[in-house]
Design an enzyme around this catalytic site. Structure first.
Site, PDB file in Angstrom:
ATOM      1  N   ARG A 147       0.814  -1.215   0.000  1.00  0.00           N
ATOM      2  CA  ARG A 147       0.000   0.000   0.000  1.00  0.00           C
ATOM      3  C   ARG A 147       0.849   1.267   0.000  1.00  0.00           C
ATOM      4  NH1 ARG A 147      -4.541   0.599   4.295  1.00  0.00           N
ATOM      5  NH2 ARG A 147      -5.013   2.324   2.892  1.00  0.00           N
ATOM      6  N   LYS A 148       2.153   1.125   0.153  1.00  0.00           N
ATOM      7  CA  LYS A 148       3.012   2.290   0.280  1.00  0.00           C
ATOM      8  C   LYS A 148       3.514   2.767  -1.081  1.00  0.00           C
ATOM      9  CE  LYS A 148       2.643   1.932   4.758  1.00  0.00           C
ATOM     10  NZ  LYS A 148       1.798   0.739   4.940  1.00  0.00           N
TER      11      LYS A 148
END
Length: 324
Positions: A147-148
């Site tokens: 998700r980064k």
């Protein structure tokens, strides 16, 4: 060489450059980074570390697992970051774990003068008052979860300008061995190493960090423009700061109903994160109205760089219908 080969220091050098620090130590996850950074503080059992009441549970869990006491601090319900006016320092308070939630830089300069560990898991590329997040405290902790903005699948790093802290983290990530060539193991450690393969995945992304952040910023601006006029609180950084845009998290009333309606249309929305005082290990710490309000209203919209204008239109229209 697959475990700790030449790609690891190459990756670490790119992380250090991005966070404008002297040292970066690659580890197996963002949680591992937090755990080792807290251990490296060298605190005594029962010492207290201040933790925002609205954050991913790992932030509090690593403090407890280090034999310390996480003491929750309420957040500003609008920014969802720690509220400096709610901080209370007790006789055993030894450090602060400050979170740049969802990539929005926290007001760390307003916090008490205590050792600060930054949870910058979602803030790679973000800047607070001109300075890179991850380089604002005694240590910064990054995550490279999918998700980064930069991902290695799983992975993390501890960033610091303090050589002793970097050395402690390097030792603890490798079972407690001490160089040169693992001559001794003075302390018990952990296996929190990151592999060469995963570092090789991350290196080219780190070299394109500015482009990656610009792409996410364009998507965020597209959402903000489309949501103007709706009863929605949209995310933003303080004036002069740079948002890291891990996620695009709005705030709405009746969040759970709105979330159900978006999902019913195939839109993969999600809650923001968790109010720790509503979870089992932290329920004894009292009420935190800012964290409760943030938890009940935060809604993470689909967010990645391949979202086009049509995708943003579809999400905004569905959200408008749910709020009508």
């Amino acid at each position: 060489m697959l475990t700790m080969g030449p790609r690891v220091p190459e990756f670490e050098a790119e992380v250090a450059r991005a966070c404008e620090v002297e040292h970066a130590v690659a580890v197996s996850s963002g949680t591992a980074a937090l755990h080792l950074a807290v251990l490296a503080l060298g605190l005594s059992p029962g010492d207290e570390v201040l933790v925002p009441a609205y954050t991913f549970p790992a932030t509090g869990n690593v403090v407890a697992l280090a034999g310390l006491r996480p003491v929750l601090v309420d957040v500003d319900a609008h920014t969802m970051n720690v509220d400096p006016g709610r901080v209370r320092v007790g006789p055993r308070t030894r450090a602060i774990l400050g979170v740049h939630l969802f990539g929005r830089p926290a007001p760390i300069e307003e916090l008490p003068d205590l050792p600060l560990v930054e949870d910058a898991a979602g803030a790679l590329g973000a800047r607070r008052r001109g300075r890179a997040c991850g380089g604002l405290g005694v240590a910064g902790c990054l995550s490279f979860h999918p998700r980064k903005i930069v991902t290695t699948g799983e992975g993390g790093a501890v960033t610091t300008n303090d050589e002793a802290t970097a050395d402690a983290v390097r030792q603890l990530r490798h079972h407690g061995w001490k160089p040169p060539e693992n001559a001794d193991m003075p302390v018990p450690g952990l296996n929190y190493r990151l592999s060469d393969i995963l570092c090789a995945v991350g290196i080219p992304q780190l070299r394109r960090l500015d482009d990656l952040l610009a792409a996410r910023t364009r998507v965020a601006a597209g959402y903000t423009a489309r949501l103007a006029g709706l009863p929605v609180t949209v995310p933003r950084a303080d004036d002069g700061d740079v948002h890291g845009w891990q996620a695009y998290v709005v705030q709405v009333d009746d969040r759970d109903r709105v979330l159900r309606e978006l999902r019913a249309q195939g839109i993969e929305a999600q809650i923001g994160t968790y109010a720790l005082h509503l979870l089992g290990p932290y329920r004894d710490q009292g009420d935190f109205p800012g964290a409760t309000r943030a938890y009940e209203r935060a809604l993470a919209l689909p967010f990645h760089t391949r979202l086009g204008d049509g995708d943003l239109d579809r999400v905004a229209e569905a959200l408008a219908a749910a709020l009508a």
